[in-house]
Scaffold this active site. Structure first.
Site, short mmCIF file in Angstrom:
data_model
loop_
_atom_site.label_atom_id
_atom_site.label_comp_id
_atom_site.label_asym_id
_atom_site.label_seq_id
_atom_site.Cartn_x
_atom_site.Cartn_y
_atom_site.Cartn_z
N LYS A 1 -10.97 -6.94 0.67
CA LYS A 1 -11.49 -5.67 1.19
C LYS A 1 -10.53 -4.52 0.92
O LYS A 1 -10.94 -3.45 0.48
CB LYS A 1 -11.77 -5.83 2.68
CG LYS A 1 -12.32 -4.61 3.38
CD LYS A 1 -12.96 -4.95 4.70
CE LYS A 1 -12.22 -5.99 5.50
NZ LYS A 1 -10.84 -5.58 5.87
N THR B 1 -8.26 -4.48 -1.36
CA THR B 1 -8.20 -4.32 -2.81
C THR B 1 -9.35 -3.46 -3.31
O THR B 1 -9.17 -2.55 -4.14
CB THR B 1 -8.24 -5.71 -3.49
OG1 THR B 1 -7.16 -6.50 -3.01
CG2 THR B 1 -8.15 -5.60 -5.00
N ARG C 1 -4.79 0.75 7.17
CA ARG C 1 -3.95 0.29 8.27
C ARG C 1 -2.60 -0.20 7.73
O ARG C 1 -2.49 -0.57 6.56
CB ARG C 1 -4.63 -0.86 9.02
CG ARG C 1 -5.87 -0.46 9.79
CD ARG C 1 -6.55 -1.68 10.39
NE ARG C 1 -7.01 -2.59 9.34
CZ ARG C 1 -7.24 -3.89 9.53
NH1 ARG C 1 -7.04 -4.43 10.71
NH2 ARG C 1 -7.68 -4.64 8.54
N LYS D 1 -2.51 -15.06 5.89
CA LYS D 1 -3.39 -14.12 5.20
C LYS D 1 -2.66 -13.27 4.17
O LYS D 1 -3.26 -12.74 3.25
CB LYS D 1 -4.08 -13.22 6.24
CG LYS D 1 -5.31 -12.51 5.70
CD LYS D 1 -6.06 -11.83 6.84
CE LYS D 1 -7.35 -11.20 6.33
NZ LYS D 1 -7.12 -10.08 5.41
N ALA E 1 -8.64 -6.57 14.03
CA ALA E 1 -10.05 -6.33 14.35
C ALA E 1 -10.67 -7.48 15.14
O ALA E 1 -11.73 -7.30 15.73
CB ALA E 1 -10.85 -6.10 13.08
N PHE F 1 -11.75 -7.35 8.87
CA PHE F 1 -12.68 -8.47 8.82
C PHE F 1 -14.10 -8.00 8.47
O PHE F 1 -14.28 -7.07 7.70
CB PHE F 1 -12.62 -9.28 10.11
CG PHE F 1 -11.27 -9.89 10.37
CD1 PHE F 1 -10.71 -10.76 9.46
CD2 PHE F 1 -10.55 -9.58 11.51
CE1 PHE F 1 -9.45 -11.32 9.69
CE2 PHE F 1 -9.30 -10.13 11.75
CZ PHE F 1 -8.76 -11.01 10.83
N PHE G 1 -13.88 -12.80 -8.70
CA PHE G 1 -12.71 -13.67 -8.80
C PHE G 1 -12.81 -14.45 -10.11
O PHE G 1 -13.92 -14.68 -10.63
CB PHE G 1 -12.63 -14.63 -7.61
CG PHE G 1 -12.05 -14.00 -6.37
CD1 PHE G 1 -10.81 -14.40 -5.90
CD2 PHE G 1 -12.73 -13.01 -5.67
CE1 PHE G 1 -10.26 -13.83 -4.75
CE2 PHE G 1 -12.19 -12.44 -4.54
CZ PHE G 1 -10.95 -12.85 -4.07
N TRP H 1 -9.20 -5.96 -9.07
CA TRP H 1 -7.96 -6.74 -9.06
C TRP H 1 -7.40 -6.83 -10.48
O TRP H 1 -6.21 -6.67 -10.71
CB TRP H 1 -8.21 -8.14 -8.51
CG TRP H 1 -6.94 -8.94 -8.30
CD1 TRP H 1 -6.22 -9.04 -7.15
CD2 TRP H 1 -6.25 -9.73 -9.28
NE1 TRP H 1 -5.11 -9.84 -7.34
CE2 TRP H 1 -5.10 -10.27 -8.64
CE3 TRP H 1 -6.46 -10.02 -10.62
CZ2 TRP H 1 -4.19 -11.08 -9.31
CZ3 TRP H 1 -5.55 -10.83 -11.29
CH2 TRP H 1 -4.42 -11.36 -10.64
#
Length: 557
Positions: free
Chosen positions: A73, A75, A96, A107, A275, A303, A383, A411
């Site tokens: 998210k 990214t 954030r 994470k 969150a 999230f 991905f 990415w």
């Protein structure tokens, strides 16, 4: 033939040629006298010297229910901003700040990834400009003031058994969830049970992110309820008279931080509540500052749309008095396969049927955004393990229901990989929407929670434990029920059961505790087994981290 190994996020970030932060500020029309550099590549912004009215359009980036590693998210948020910059838009990122808990845990960091990152990545993911340390210090200073007041005679008649203020640490440390303080005899204080929250779950973090000015920050700090007297009356920070001292500890941190993306797009990073156990949005001051400086502000909320986006729209947008002009729902093939029944260890293997079976989870998040009166755009974040057959399932499904969708590959390609998404965003920004929170502040606590459970989670109703019922009655007796609610819930499921994946139906949500956060201006409702102090995994990310002989970071991601 030897296949070269892809560069890591850290390698990409450290090899980038960053611009001096003064150049970034100048390009963003920030007066040089309004920035206080923290080294060459980061700075604090004196918002008092930023003129104008916040008028930039806000684009919120949210996601489907994520896998443990997340779906990219942040990214996508960064890559989208870079793509809009390539299309000659006046754009800024508002993110954030990362917490050391996830950075050292499972994470990872929160600066994006690949060629869609904010930099200096290692600084931002570690101590940055010290904001989270300042918030931790203010939180623990308040705890010290409370215990000292009791030790010194307890004029306010605070009941040590009814203190609800906890200490804080910005690290996942399960051993600190429940502690006993004041042991060792009369000189060491009054013995009582205590505990620690992770800093990003502290009410001071929420106050920090929802305050609109330094004066408002002080007022909100004074409104924090720290516990109750022997007569069961609430005790506020203002009763202790320390809101000024807490504001003093936070005054420098309260200024937003300016950094840049790999492509030189200005980025403001400030505040970082989780969150799943807090409201999950960066500071209102940062967002409003970005809206003064840019025509388009790309921000994110933690999230899935059931958590960060719901709180962004019911809490942050309401308190900040602005609305999102567009909402992006990030999804991935691997997340859809997980929600389609595939084990996490097999998400890299092609499974077209599982992708199809996982679409209902995406559909629910799309419906949630629409419930707020905004038409979403789906970002299908690519991905390297995705196959064309799997991607086609999602693209054809979206086309069949006239849902805006764009493949993103930021990415690998940076802003170039987000151009398709950027064009969709620009089309949506030209159209009006009917944004509105899904409940009224005047609704009862139960009505607010029920609205979220039914309209956002897709459940059928709410159950309250006896403790929650008792707390709700107390909150209503004090007149605190006219506040939004902040649901603390697992991020892995739309329900309060982490292993109930996909789009479950017929479930109820159990609220086991309701905690008034009057400084933040909301009521925290704890569901399931969610905890405000997470634990580290069996194999923490910290085991891969190091520093080389030149003092350079190793193993951050």
């Amino acid at each position: 033939m030897t296949v070269s190994k892809p560069l890591s996020d850290l390698q990409i970030a450290t090899s980038a040629k960053m611009k001096p932060i003064t150049e970034i500020a100048e390009a963003a029309n920030i007066p040089l006298e309004a920035i206080e550099p923290y080294g060459k590549y980061k700075a604090k912004i004196n918002t008092n010297l930023i003129q104008g009215t916040p008028s930039g359009k806000v684009v919120l980036v949210t996601a489907t229910s994520p896998t443990p590693a997340g779906e990219g998210k942040s990214t996508v948020t960064v890559g989208l901003a870079d793509a809009l910059k390539q299309l000659n838009q006046n754009v800024m990122v508002a993110l954030r700040e990362p917490s050391l808990g996830p950075v050292m845990g499972i994470k990872g960091g929160a600066t994006g990834g690949g060629y869609a990152q904010v930099v200096p990545m290692e600084d931002i993911n570690l101590h940055f400009t010290g904001d989270l340390h300042a918030i931790t210090t203010a939180n623990n200073a308040l705890a010290a003031f409370i215990d000292n007041h009791i030790h010194q005679g307890n004029v306010l008649q605070i009941d040590p058994r009814r203190i609800i203020w906890k200490r804080a640490l910005d690290m996942n440390d399960r051993a600190l969830r429940k502690v006993v303080v004041g042991l060792g005899g009369p000189g060491q204080g009054i013995p009582r049970e205590d505990g620690f929250d992770i800093t990003v779950a502290s009410e001071i973090m929420a106050v920090f992110c929802l305050a609109t000015s330094l004066e408002n920050l002080k007022e909100r700090l004074g409104n924090i309820v720290i516990g109750y007297t022997y007569a069961k009356e609430p005790v506020f920070v203002r009763d202790l008279g320390v809101e000024g001292a807490l504001t003093l500890l936070l005054k420098d941190a309260f200024q937003p931080n300016l950094v840049q993306t790999l492509e030189g797009t200005p980025a403001i990073i400030h505040g970082g509540p989780f969150a799943n156990i807090a409201h999950g949005c960066n500071s209102i001051v940062a967002t409003q500052t970005a809206r003064k400086l840019a025509d388009i502000v790309i921000t994110e909320a933690g999230f899935g749309a059931d958590l960060g986006a719901e709180k962004f729209m019911n809490i942050k947008a309401r308190q900040g008095e602005f609305a999102p002009s567009a909402v992006i729902v990030v999804t991935t093939i691997r997340a859809l396969k997980m929600h389609g029944g595939v084990a996490k260890s097999q998400l890299s293997e092609e499974n077209v049927e599982a992708v199809q079976n996982g679409l209902p989870n995406l559909a629910k998040h799309v419906d949630t955004v629409r419930a707020f009166g905004v038409e979403p755009i789906v970002s299908l974040n690519r991905f390297i393990t995705d196959t064309e057959e799997e991607l086609a399932v999602v693209l054809n499904w979206a086309k069949s229901i006239n849902l805006r969708i764009a493949r993103t590959n930021v990415w690998e390609e940076g802003g170039k990989g987000g151009l398709e998404l950027a064009r969709e965003v620009l089309e949506v920004l030209d159209q009006p929407n009917n944004f509105s929170p899904i409940y009224e502040i005047s609704d009862s606590i139960e009505q607010k929670i029920t609205a979220i459970v039914q309209k956002v989670y897709g459940g059928i109703g709410v159950q309250f434990t006896d403790e929650a019922k008792k707390q709700m009655a107390q909150i209503e007796s004090f007149g605190w029920d006219m506040l939004p609610v902040c649901m603390a819930k697992t991020q892995y499921s739309l329900s309060d059961q982490p292993k109930l994946l996909g789009r479950p139906i017929g479930f109820t949500i159990t609220v086991r505790e309701i905690i008034p956060k009057l400084g933040a201006g909301f009521l925290v409702c704890l569901t399931g087994d969610i905890m405000t102090m997470p634990g580290l995994p069996k194999t923490p990310a910290a085991l891969r981290m190091d520093v080389d002989e030149n003092g350079e970071a190793v193993g951050l991601f």
